[in-house]
Design a protein around this motif. Sequence first.
Motif, PDB file in Angstrom:
ATOM      1  N   LEU A  33      72.192  -4.114   9.455  1.00 51.46           N
ATOM      2  CA  LEU A  33      72.965  -4.899  10.413  1.00 51.46           C
ATOM      3  C   LEU A  33      74.270  -4.220  10.808  1.00 51.46           C
ATOM      4  N   GLU A  34      74.517  -3.037  10.287  1.00 53.26           N
ATOM      5  CA  GLU A  34      75.684  -2.270  10.718  1.00 53.26           C
ATOM      6  C   GLU A  34      75.568  -1.919  12.197  1.00 53.26           C
ATOM      7  N   LEU A  36      75.372  -3.794  14.497  1.00 53.08           N
ATOM      8  CA  LEU A  36      76.160  -4.764  15.260  1.00 53.08           C
ATOM      9  C   LEU A  36      77.657  -4.451  15.278  1.00 53.08           C
ATOM     10  N   SER A  37      78.073  -3.405  14.623  1.00 50.37           N
ATOM     11  CA  SER A  37      79.507  -3.162  14.472  1.00 50.37           C
ATOM     12  C   SER A  37      80.226  -2.982  15.802  1.00 50.37           C
ATOM     13  N   GLY A  38      79.529  -2.510  16.832  1.00 51.59           N
ATOM     14  CA  GLY A  38      80.175  -2.267  18.114  1.00 51.59           C
ATOM     15  C   GLY A  38      80.108  -3.415  19.099  1.00 51.59           C
ATOM     16  N   THR A  39      79.354  -4.459  18.775  1.00 52.88           N
ATOM     17  CA  THR A  39      79.263  -5.603  19.692  1.00 52.88           C
ATOM     18  C   THR A  39      80.456  -6.527  19.477  1.00 52.88           C
ATOM     19  N   ASP A  40      80.783  -7.319  20.500  1.00 52.43           N
ATOM     20  CA  ASP A  40      81.977  -8.162  20.442  1.00 52.43           C
ATOM     21  C   ASP A  40      81.680  -9.615  20.095  1.00 52.43           C
ATOM     22  N   LEU A  41      80.470 -10.066  20.386  1.00 50.75           N
ATOM     23  CA  LEU A  41      80.106 -11.468  20.201  1.00 50.75           C
ATOM     24  C   LEU A  41      78.603 -11.550  19.986  1.00 50.75           C
ATOM     25  N   LEU A  62      74.282 -12.946   9.440  1.00 53.63           N
ATOM     26  CA  LEU A  62      75.152 -12.194  10.337  1.00 53.63           C
ATOM     27  C   LEU A  62      76.601 -12.257   9.884  1.00 53.63           C
ATOM     28  N   GLN A  63      77.041 -13.428   9.466  1.00 46.28           N
ATOM     29  CA  GLN A  63      78.435 -13.569   9.039  1.00 46.28           C
ATOM     30  C   GLN A  63      78.691 -12.868   7.708  1.00 46.28           C
ATOM     31  N   PHE A 257      69.483  -0.013  21.328  1.00 41.48           N
ATOM     32  CA  PHE A 257      70.517  -1.044  21.368  1.00 41.48           C
ATOM     33  C   PHE A 257      71.905  -0.432  21.271  1.00 41.48           C
ATOM     34  N   GLN A 258      72.096   0.481  20.355  1.00 42.83           N
ATOM     35  CA  GLN A 258      73.414   1.095  20.182  1.00 42.83           C
ATOM     36  C   GLN A 258      73.852   1.842  21.430  1.00 42.83           C
TER      37      GLN A 258
END
Length: 263
Positions: A33-34, A36-41, A62-63, A257-258
């Motif tokens: 799940l790393e 997701l580090s660049g997404t904002d929401l 996710l949290q 995705f990235q």
Amino acid sequence: MISLFEEGAMQIDWDEVTHVTKVDPAKPLPTDLEVLSGTDLVLVGGSDDVTEANTLETINLLQAAHPDKLVFQEPYSAAHVSSATVERADAVAVPAVYNGDRDHFVGKHVDLFTEIGEQPAELLGATLPLVGRFVESKGRDVVAELAANLVGEGYVVQHLESAAADRAGVDTTYTPEQVAGAALATETFYGFPIFYVEYSGTYGGPEDVDAAARYLEETKLFYGGGIDSAEKATEILEAGADAIVVGDCFHDDPETFQATIPN
């Protein structure tokens, strides 16, 4: 439903939100799940096989992986919302589908608030002090507590063969002129903080985004659908979108995705 423009509402720096990830609780998450580090929401929600249980499980995962990341629930049914999801999510994003049937514009919102009024303990948790005041307030305090965490989304679904269109009773798409009108209504009449153009897995291009962007100042313009490259992400953002929403390739191809995350 409260506008996030109002004083005292939950404050979000929407100018910092340019990349949104839509996570379907009914689909497997990537192993790492790393990504997701660049997404904002993150928006958690989906049309098929979604339940309150798998929604809550996904929000928790996710949290745990990104405790500082904004995670919203975006339910397609009031049955997906519970005291636990309201407590865990940073907000509940409620779509109002302009080109859907009545049930998915007015009806679902009436149903949601009817459940709040009739069963506040079941929705918000019987141990909360808030519920103890329900008899005196006739539900006003309960509604206010939940409404503080509701985010209204003006929504246009532009892919007729998508699950989203089927669920929302969408049988016609909007012209760019109608998309512009829906954007204008979202900001000036409804006061929602988000206007969302949804192509649901297909790439609609910049035309609708360009039409809507000229009418929005405070409301943020989200575009979702078919973004699977940096080039498409850039095209949509340069057309005037405040944020792109990426979903399918998050589940199917984390590397792709990235590439959609703006530098």
